[in-house]
Motif scaffolding. Structure first.
Motif, PDB file in Angstrom:
ATOM      1  N   MET A 301    -139.138  35.374 -12.767  1.00 38.87           N
ATOM      2  CA  MET A 301    -138.657  36.271 -11.712  1.00 38.87           C
ATOM      3  C   MET A 301    -139.745  36.511 -10.669  1.00 38.87           C
ATOM      4  O   MET A 301    -139.460  36.584  -9.475  1.00 38.87           O
ATOM      5  CB  MET A 301    -138.202  37.597 -12.324  1.00 38.87           C
ATOM      6  N   LYS A 723    -131.475  39.261  -4.374  1.00 44.25           N
ATOM      7  CA  LYS A 723    -130.221  39.193  -5.146  1.00 44.25           C
ATOM      8  C   LYS A 723    -130.179  38.001  -6.093  1.00 44.25           C
ATOM      9  O   LYS A 723    -129.267  37.872  -6.895  1.00 44.25           O
ATOM     10  CB  LYS A 723    -129.035  39.076  -4.178  1.00 44.25           C
ATOM     11  N   THR A 724    -131.147  37.117  -5.955  1.00 49.48           N
ATOM     12  CA  THR A 724    -131.084  35.861  -6.718  1.00 49.48           C
ATOM     13  C   THR A 724    -132.386  35.655  -7.482  1.00 49.48           C
ATOM     14  O   THR A 724    -132.989  34.595  -7.418  1.00 49.48           O
ATOM     15  CB  THR A 724    -130.856  34.678  -5.763  1.00 49.48           C
ATOM     16  N   THR A 726    -133.046  35.601 -10.752  1.00 43.68           N
ATOM     17  CA  THR A 726    -133.082  34.948 -12.062  1.00 43.68           C
ATOM     18  C   THR A 726    -132.312  33.632 -11.985  1.00 43.68           C
ATOM     19  O   THR A 726    -131.566  33.387 -11.040  1.00 43.68           O
ATOM     20  CB  THR A 726    -132.428  35.795 -13.177  1.00 43.68           C
ATOM     21  N   LEU A 727    -132.477  32.826 -13.001  1.00 48.27           N
ATOM     22  CA  LEU A 727    -131.806  31.525 -13.003  1.00 48.27           C
ATOM     23  C   LEU A 727    -130.304  31.653 -13.255  1.00 48.27           C
ATOM     24  O   LEU A 727    -129.591  30.657 -13.181  1.00 48.27           O
ATOM     25  CB  LEU A 727    -132.451  30.597 -14.024  1.00 48.27           C
ATOM     26  N   MET A 728    -129.820  32.854 -13.534  1.00 44.11           N
ATOM     27  CA  MET A 728    -128.368  33.044 -13.586  1.00 44.11           C
ATOM     28  C   MET A 728    -127.782  32.848 -12.190  1.00 44.11           C
ATOM     29  O   MET A 728    -126.764  32.190 -12.011  1.00 44.11           O
ATOM     30  CB  MET A 728    -128.040  34.440 -14.120  1.00 44.11           C
ATOM     31  N   ASP A 729    -128.453  33.420 -11.202  1.00 52.42           N
ATOM     32  CA  ASP A 729    -127.919  33.371  -9.846  1.00 52.42           C
ATOM     33  C   ASP A 729    -128.604  32.340  -8.971  1.00 52.42           C
ATOM     34  O   ASP A 729    -128.059  31.931  -7.955  1.00 52.42           O
ATOM     35  CB  ASP A 729    -128.027  34.749  -9.196  1.00 52.42           C
ATOM     36  N   PHE A 730    -129.821  31.979  -9.327  1.00 56.19           N
ATOM     37  CA  PHE A 730    -130.533  30.968  -8.551  1.00 56.19           C
ATOM     38  C   PHE A 730    -130.119  29.604  -9.092  1.00 56.19           C
ATOM     39  O   PHE A 730    -130.255  29.337 -10.278  1.00 56.19           O
ATOM     40  CB  PHE A 730    -132.044  31.182  -8.684  1.00 56.19           C
TER      41      PHE A 730
ATOM     42  N   MET B   1    -140.540  39.394 -17.881  1.00 57.82           N
ATOM     43  CA  MET B   1    -139.838  38.655 -18.938  1.00 57.82           C
ATOM     44  C   MET B   1    -140.570  38.798 -20.274  1.00 57.82           C
ATOM     45  O   MET B   1    -140.511  37.927 -21.114  1.00 57.82           O
ATOM     46  CB  MET B   1    -139.713  37.175 -18.557  1.00 57.82           C
ATOM     47  N   LEU B  43    -135.911  41.244 -20.111  1.00 54.73           N
ATOM     48  CA  LEU B  43    -135.841  41.873 -18.793  1.00 54.73           C
ATOM     49  C   LEU B  43    -136.083  43.375 -18.880  1.00 54.73           C
ATOM     50  O   LEU B  43    -136.089  44.071 -17.875  1.00 54.73           O
ATOM     51  CB  LEU B  43    -134.454  41.622 -18.171  1.00 54.73           C
ATOM     52  N   ARG B 186    -120.085  28.273 -11.300  1.00 58.26           N
ATOM     53  CA  ARG B 186    -120.912  27.655 -10.269  1.00 58.26           C
ATOM     54  C   ARG B 186    -121.709  26.492 -10.824  1.00 58.26           C
ATOM     55  O   ARG B 186    -122.042  25.558 -10.104  1.00 58.26           O
ATOM     56  CB  ARG B 186    -121.866  28.683  -9.667  1.00 58.26           C
ATOM     57  N   LYS B 187    -122.059  26.607 -12.090  1.00 63.68           N
ATOM     58  CA  LYS B 187    -122.973  25.627 -12.675  1.00 63.68           C
ATOM     59  C   LYS B 187    -122.938  25.811 -14.180  1.00 63.68           C
ATOM     60  O   LYS B 187    -122.435  26.824 -14.674  1.00 63.68           O
ATOM     61  CB  LYS B 187    -124.391  25.846 -12.155  1.00 63.68           C
ATOM     62  N   GLY B 189    -124.082  26.999 -17.586  1.00 63.88           N
ATOM     63  CA  GLY B 189    -124.851  28.172 -17.969  1.00 63.88           C
ATOM     64  C   GLY B 189    -124.420  29.425 -17.245  1.00 63.88           C
ATOM     65  O   GLY B 189    -124.876  30.512 -17.560  1.00 63.88           O
ATOM     66  N   ASP B 190    -123.532  29.268 -16.282  1.00 63.23           N
ATOM     67  CA  ASP B 190    -123.096  30.437 -15.528  1.00 63.23           C
ATOM     68  C   ASP B 190    -121.911  31.095 -16.226  1.00 63.23           C
ATOM     69  O   ASP B 190    -121.170  30.455 -16.971  1.00 63.23           O
ATOM     70  CB  ASP B 190    -122.662  29.992 -14.125  1.00 63.23           C
ATOM     71  N   ASN B 258    -122.825  37.545  -6.470  1.00 64.02           N
ATOM     72  CA  ASN B 258    -123.278  36.297  -5.845  1.00 64.02           C
ATOM     73  C   ASN B 258    -122.263  35.167  -5.977  1.00 64.02           C
ATOM     74  O   ASN B 258    -122.399  34.141  -5.312  1.00 64.02           O
ATOM     75  CB  ASN B 258    -124.618  35.857  -6.438  1.00 64.02           C
ATOM     76  N   ARG B 259    -121.276  35.349  -6.860  1.00 62.36           N
ATOM     77  CA  ARG B 259    -120.242  34.312  -6.962  1.00 62.36           C
ATOM     78  C   ARG B 259    -119.276  34.386  -5.782  1.00 62.36           C
ATOM     79  O   ARG B 259    -118.553  33.435  -5.514  1.00 62.36           O
ATOM     80  CB  ARG B 259    -119.486  34.453  -8.279  1.00 62.36           C
TER      81      ARG B 259
END
Lengths: 808, 284
Positions: A301, A723-724, A726-730, B1, B43, B186-187, B189-190, B258-259
């Motif tokens: 992050m 807003k992006t 983490t690798l969830m959104d990035f 993390m 997190l 989107r990909k 893992g999403d 973001n989706r």
């Protein structure tokens, strides 16, 4: 059975230029035996971690470290006040600006470094970070550069004179407190005149979004100050270790010979590891303060939020042409969002990098470019993915302008490109904005690409698909993405390229060992490019010893010659050239030795693959291996013993790789999901050193291009929250999202590079992004689309379809 | 993390688990595959001073099919689901859905129990379980009880499970008719932009019964009774699908992220459901 070794056998045995030699690095990487910065563990080493700002713009009212210091295992908590006496609370950026190392009274972006905790292990450090109490007073946040230039909110109070006036910046006058520079190229009036009187003019405004390369390994460093001998050793994720050494010396006052900077294995750079980060400085200071080694490694992050981003370019263009499609002029204005500090790593004279390559592959008689750099409340950077050189932006701009002009002309965009290409016989070609292109054969490459994909057939299929869609028989449309790019790499000639006054040459030093093997050291550093493989191949062909007998070493400033590092596809054009030139020095001495051994005049022997042979009597020869031994162990009149050479190479010009890419894409207009059916990439990088490594570079770069075009984004909300993060959104593509790539090539050597090579690392990114984007936009062209901004993720594609009435 | 410090336990009996849960109350959480909980801890969004790993307890994984009832142990992984031929024959929607969860590495570790019990609206199994009208078996200090999947979810991460209870198994009747699990993401893992679980049975060319549940379109999975009802008795043609989609859209409440914006999500939810119904009907 063969009776004798043929010449072909000898050539093959060298594994030199043109050989798809397997990467020598991979034996360790594939077995988990790489040695990255986080693998470095020193006795007594402490661990650092940052307190970072949750706010994008705030004044710091107080910092209380008492609770953190009380946590067992915590050694120190550094704030700007601790760094100030050392003059290290701010540091210079590579772009001539300065940047806070730790927040000095205020924070300017979310994730900014506020305090540095040093503790016995990484876990205690993270716990202590939570215990540092920082009181903030929130300030108005600006995340849009246009608003920034209108705002009364001053982001950088340090850049305002006491009387309220605005002093010049590193690149001249500033017209607003939040303005960084204006940079111009070309002829404004002449361009305007041509465009105002043109038969056809197309205009477009495009935003190239902010993104990030997200290397697998994040940034980090280990600093070890030896107070007994006064030596500082710094291991870190540095794409330019010598530059780091010089900057560290200038900042700390430690003499350069007492600083050793080491870049160990680096897990991907992509420009993310060019800059100097507060973590490096803090680990050094912490080691000086504590007297023991201090490690700092950021997490994912932190990497995404605070280290070098790419792009954030708002580009506005006008392009004019005759009715027949001959381009007559180009006008481009850019509003560049640099974030809170100007931390680009562009050459000093080029605050917008080489954005003035934006006339692309086309013979455009007159052009103008103006760029305004602006501060906002976002992370600094502007280095990654070729961002300091801005070639990606330039190529995206011109390749979109071509498409928009094709729409205006109602012309096929492939044909429009053909009409306007710089012709083979025009090289060397001086473009309207100043660059001298070294060589190219664009039409040949273009024709080969269009033939390979059956371009006419694709257009016919697309027309049928449009008809079927309009008849209601399908909900999928088809796009054909084209791009023809010209790169400008190999920075660069010292006469016009320097960073902080350091000329952008590079270097190679070779030692031939008596038994005929060699060690070569270069000023560059591989981050995955495979230098240990390919540089050995250049040398193998130059000095006639097998690549397998040549060890390449980089990244240790105590041993490697000074160089400006690896970024901007400069390793092969600059350090690769240095390697070839050093190799030729070796060969020159070897020729004299061979002549002596063969009892003939120097001019009577000639180099042949792996030996010098007497002209006209090839059976009389001395191999390079024999010559190497003799050079050390035989007294040769008039020659010093040994066989070594050094070359510092200042390139006479940049190199200009180019390529032709085609993407075929289907798009579901109801879900916005794109499917890449085909991707064809033809690259011309001049002489090809290792075709397999080139192909790997192309695959990787195309995958990054796909990511950027189709969804990879560092997005901020209105108050500067990332807003992006983490690798969830990035979006980081996996094998699942990646199509099959078809690679192809032509070879147009660089006339000024010793072996004719041009560099390839970034070509697929530069050419790939507009190709993927053009595919999306081309699919919607028959329905009225002119331009839509990236990233083309599902909802934005869906929005385009919605805006065009395709859901009605 | 970097997670905050926590105590790690690996008891070998359920009694041991329950004793730890009682001792530490809401400071304790059980760990199954860890693919939701561990990231949350890293997190520092979840503070779990006492982490109780269920890996050491025998008998919590496995799939049995007995007398028309399917029982799936809580520690059964998504990979186990995909590889179980008998389950795929009896309830093919399970493998179809599991194959759309993350990637093989995650599926080797991620469990069905963890997926349903965590209460993350992005998880796929909760909606699927509601579609199948599954029941969740819980054990706690008061003994065992079952809760219907359709009654289990209160809001994001809030479920009918008490802090001192452990989900041990899931049961549901062998589904009849055709199935489909349709997911847009989107990909790899999403989480889903929108996903639909559909099970339809057919009698005499008409829909006899239909069950429809949607994922990641509200703060809980959404079993749309009305959407299923809209199909019953129809030939599952365009009008029926349209009616079912309309009914579903009245039940979901997506939020912008973001989706994409809400309008996009609602549109995609309709498309995804329409495709799922068509596919399920084709298999009915």
């Amino acid at each position: 059975m063969k009776d004798e070794v043929t010449r072909e056998d000898r050539v093959a045995g060298l594994k030199g230029l043109g050989c798809s030699r397997k990467r020598v690095e991979d034996a360790r990487f594939t077995q988990g035996k790489g040695n990255y910065v986080d693998d470095i563990k020193l006795p007594g080493m402490l661990h650092g971690d940052f307190v970072r700002s949750p706010y994008a713009h705030a004044r710091i009212k107080s910092i209380n470290i008492d609770a953190a210091m009380a946590l067992p295992g915590v050694t120190a908590v550094l704030t700007a006040k601790d760094l100030e006496p050392l003059g290290l609370h701010w540091m210079p950026t590579l772009a001539g600006d300065k940047q806070m190392v730790l927040a000095d009274g205020k924070v300017l972006f979310q994730g900014q470094e506020v305090a540095f905790v040093v503790a016995a292990d990484r876990y205690i450090a993270a716990d202590a970070v939570e215990l540092v109490e920082v009181e903030y007073e929130e300030l108005e946040v600006i995340v849009n550069p246009f608003k920034s230039l209108q705002s009364d909110v001053v982001l950088r109070e340090d850049l305002i004179a006491p009387d309220g006036s605005i002093p010049n910046g590193a690149h001249g006058p500033r017209k607003h407190p939040n303005h960084i520079f204006t940079w111009e190229a070309g002829e404004l009036e002449a361009t305007n005149q041509v465009i105002d009187n043109a038969e056809v003019v197309a205009e477009a405004e495009m935003y190239y979004h902010r993104t990030h390369p997200c290397p697998l390994e994040t940034c980090g460093s280990v600093a070890s100050m030896d107070k007994v001998n006064g030596k500082l050793t710094l291991w870190g994720t540095f794409q330019a270790p010598h530059v780091v050494r010089t900057v560290a010396s200038l900042l700390s006052g430690i003499e350069e010979h007492n600083i050793r900077v080491v870049s160990p294995d680096i897990g991907g750079g992509f420009g993310n590891k060019v800059g100097v980060y507060p973590g490096y400085v803090c680990s050094i200071v912490a080691s000086i303060v504590t007297g023991v080694p201090v490690k700092w490694v950021e997490d994912r992050m932190e990497n995404l939020m605070s280290t070098a981003f790419a792009r954030d370019y708002w580009m506005k263009g006008k392009i004019s042409a005759t009715k027949e499609g001959k381009i007559t002029g180009l006008h481009c204005h850019v509003t560049a969002d640099h974030g809170a500090f100007d931390a680009c790593a562009d050459p000093t004279k080029f605050p917008a990098g080489f954005m003035n390559i934006c006339t692309g592959s086309y013979d455009i008689p007159v052009a103008y470019l103006g760029v305004d750099g602006v501060y906002t409340n976002k992370a600094p950077g502007g280095v990654s993915y070729r961002c300091s050189f801005r070639v990606t932006e330039a190529v995206y701009f011109i390749e979109r302008m071509i498409e928009v002009l094709a729409i205006e002309l109602n012309m096929d965009p492939a044909e429009l490109r053909s009409i306007n290409f710089i012709k083979k016989e025009q090289f060397p070609y001086t473009a309207a904005l100043g660059w001298e292109y070294d060589s190219g054969d664009y039409q040949t490459a273009w024709d080969k690409a269009l033939l390979a994909v059956d371009y006419k057939g694709l257009r016919a299929e697309q027309a049928e698909r449009v008809a079927a869609f309009k008849r209601g028989e399908t909900r999928k449309i088809m796009g054909i993405g084209l791009s023809f790019f010209t790169e400008i790499v190999g920075a660069g000639p010292v006469k016009n390229c320097d960073i902080l006054g350091m000329g952008m040459f590079d270097s190679c030093e070779i030692r031939i060992h008596p038994t005929g093997s060699a060690t070569a050291r270069l000023g560059t550093i591989s981050q995955g490019q495979g230098h240990a493989t390919t540089f050995a191949q250049i040398l193998a062909s130059e000095i006639g010893l097998p690549a397998d007998s040549i060890t390449i070493e980089e990244g240790d400033t105590d041993t490697a010659p000074y160089g400006l590092g690896t970024y901007g596809s400069r390793s092969t054009p600059v350090a690769g050239a240095a390697a070839a030139m050093a190799g030729r020095k070796i060969r020159a001495k070897a020729q004299m030795i061979a002549a002596y051994l063969l009892e003939v005049h120097d001019d009577d022997v000639e180099f042949d693959v792996d030996r010098f042979a007497v002209k006209g009597a090839p059976e009389r020869f001395k191999t390079m291996k024999e010559i190497a031994y003799a050079s050390y162990h035989q007294a040769i009149p008039g020659l010093e013993p040994g066989l070594e050479a050094v070359s510092y190479y200042d390139p006479p010009n940049m190199t200009y790789p180019f390529g032709a890419y085609v993407c075929v894409m289907d798009i579901d207009v109801d879900t916005g999901v794109p499917e890449i059916r085909r991707f064809y990439a033809l690259d011309d990088c001049g002489t090809r050193i290792n075709p397999m490594v080139i192909e790997g570079q192309i695959h990787g770069g195309l995958t990054e291009a796909l990511a950027v075009a189709l969804g990879q984004e560092i997005a901020y909300d209105d108050i500067g929250n990332v807003k992006t993060g983490t690798l969830m959104d990035f979006f980081l593509p996996t094998a699942w999202e990646v199509p099959n790539y078809e690679t192809d090539f032509t070879v147009t050597p660089s006339p000024h590079h010793p072996i004719g090579a041009k560099g390839v690392g970034e070509s697929p990114h530069v050419g790939g992004v507009p190709c993927f984007s053009n595919a999306v936009q081309d699919a919607f062209r028959p329905f009225g689309n002119r331009h839509t901004n990236m990233p083309h993720d599902h909802w934005r594609i869906w929005q385009t379809a919605a805006n065009l009435g395709m859901h009605d | 993390m970097i997670p905050a410090a926590f105590e790690y336990y690996r008891p070998t009996s359920m009694e041991g688990v329950l004793a730890l849960l009682q001792e530490h109350g809401d400071e304790a959480r059980v760990l199954a595959g860890g693919h939701s909980l561990i990231p949350m801890m890293k997190l520092r969004m979840a503070d779990v001073p006492h982490l109780i790993d269920l890996q050491g307890i025998a008998g919590l994984s496995g799939i049995t099919i007995d007398g028309g009832t399917i029982r799936i142990g809580t520690m059964t992984t998504q990979h186990d689901i995909i590889g179980d031929a008998a389950l795929t024959a009896a309830a093919p929607i399970m493998a179809e859905a599991a194959l759309q969860i993350a990637d093989p590495q995650v599926r080797y570790m991620g469990t069905v129990g963890g997926n349903v019990a965590n209460g993350d609206p992005g998880n796929d199994m909760p909606g699927l379980m509601q579609c199948l009208d599954a029941h969740f078996h819980l054990i706690g200090p008061e003994g065992e009880r079952t809760v219907a999947a359709r009654d289990f979810y209160d809001s994001a991460y809030m479920t009918a499970r008490e802090d001192d209870e452990v989900l041990t198994a899931i049961t549901f009747a062998v589904p009849v008719g055709g199935h489909a699990y349709e997911k847009q993401k989107r990909k790899i893992g999403d989480y889903a932009t929108a996903a639909a679980a559909v099970q339809i049975s057919k009698e005499g060319g008409k829909v006899a019964a239909a069950s429809i549940a949607m994922t990641n379109l509200s703060d809980t999975p959404v079993w749309s009774e009305a959407a299923g009802a809209a199909l019953v008795g129809t030939d599952c043609g365009a009008d029926a699908i349209k009616a079912a989609v309309a009914a579903m859209l009245a039940d979901i409440d997506p939020t912008e992220d973001n989706r994409g914006p809400v309008a996009f999500k609602r549109h995609v939810a309709g498309i995804v459901l329409g495709r799922a119904i068509a596919r399920a009907w084709s298999r009915a």
